[in-house]
Design a protein around this motif. Sequence first.
Motif, PDB file in Angstrom:
ATOM      1  N   ARG A  16      -0.983  12.086   6.799  1.00 57.44           N
ATOM      2  CA  ARG A  16      -1.276  10.670   6.601  1.00 57.44           C
ATOM      3  C   ARG A  16      -0.903   9.847   7.841  1.00 57.44           C
ATOM      4  NH1 ARG A  16      -5.033  10.545   3.989  1.00 57.44           N
ATOM      5  NH2 ARG A  16      -4.748   8.470   3.092  1.00 57.44           N
ATOM      6  N   HIS A  51      -1.110   5.366   6.826  1.00 59.50           N
ATOM      7  CA  HIS A  51       0.077   4.736   6.260  1.00 59.50           C
ATOM      8  C   HIS A  51       1.164   4.583   7.311  1.00 59.50           C
ATOM      9  CE1 HIS A  51      -1.133   4.787   2.022  1.00 59.50           C
ATOM     10  NE2 HIS A  51      -1.597   5.998   2.214  1.00 59.50           N
ATOM     11  N   GLU A  91       5.557   3.208   3.817  1.00 59.88           N
ATOM     12  CA  GLU A  91       4.604   3.430   2.718  1.00 59.88           C
ATOM     13  C   GLU A  91       4.672   4.870   2.217  1.00 59.88           C
ATOM     14  OE1 GLU A  91       1.327   0.079   4.207  1.00 59.88           O
ATOM     15  OE2 GLU A  91       1.020   2.217   4.627  1.00 59.88           O
ATOM     16  N   SER A 143       1.753   5.114  -0.621  1.00 54.25           N
ATOM     17  CA  SER A 143       0.887   6.275  -0.405  1.00 54.25           C
ATOM     18  C   SER A 143       0.617   7.037  -1.700  1.00 54.25           C
ATOM     19  CB  SER A 143       1.511   7.217   0.623  1.00 54.25           C
ATOM     20  OG  SER A 143       0.758   8.408   0.724  1.00 54.25           O
ATOM     21  N   LYS A 167       0.827  -1.203   0.000  1.00 55.89           N
ATOM     22  CA  LYS A 167       0.000   0.000   0.000  1.00 55.89           C
ATOM     23  C   LYS A 167       0.869   1.265   0.000  1.00 55.89           C
ATOM     24  CE  LYS A 167      -3.706   2.145   2.744  1.00 55.89           C
ATOM     25  NZ  LYS A 167      -4.388   2.109   4.050  1.00 55.89           N
TER      26      LYS A 167
END
Length: 202
Positions: free
Chosen positions: A172, A178, A182, A130, A128
């Motif tokens: 984030r 995250h 990430e 960002s 995953k």
Amino acid sequence: MKIKQFLPFFSYFFHPIFISLYGTLFYFFIVPNVTSQNIVYLTLIQVSILTLLLPLALYFLLVSLGQVSSFTEANIKERRTPIFIQAVLLFALVYLNKFTFNKDLFYFFSGGFIAAVLAFISVLFKYKSSLHMIGISSLTTFVYIMALQHELPFINIVAFGFVCVGLVASSRLYMKSHTVNELIIGSLIGFVSQFVLWYSFL
């Protein structure tokens, strides 16, 4: 009121869906005498439709189908279709305008397409990266490259761009969307996807 409470704002303002339009507006307003007014308006319309309005419409469709649950938060499974759509639309934008875009915008959107492909590949490998960091890093890199290419005194704007990179990253993390890794991978994808094209064809 604590400053941390303002951090989520940066996740919304610098959402990846807005980055292409921000870059285009920056280019036309800041870089002097780039093209005719008709081309400017045509480009802004195309960018607005293919990178903002159409993705938003498809997002609401995916929400109604239960495929996506949030505008700023999405798990790995939910990311697959939106990122694929983004890559296809960016490819369409570049392909349809390969003879009308000047070099600057052509490389900017081509870099965006490469970044979307890399993000999609990371999703296939269940990682995953960002998307927010990909977007803000791409935009900041584009501003920096424009400052170099056109010899413009953009040191304050470039510095502000890097501050925004930090604010988006903090946002984030604050929203627990995250991990640090990430965010770093997303930033690298954003920076590299822009630099590679420019320095490969100069």
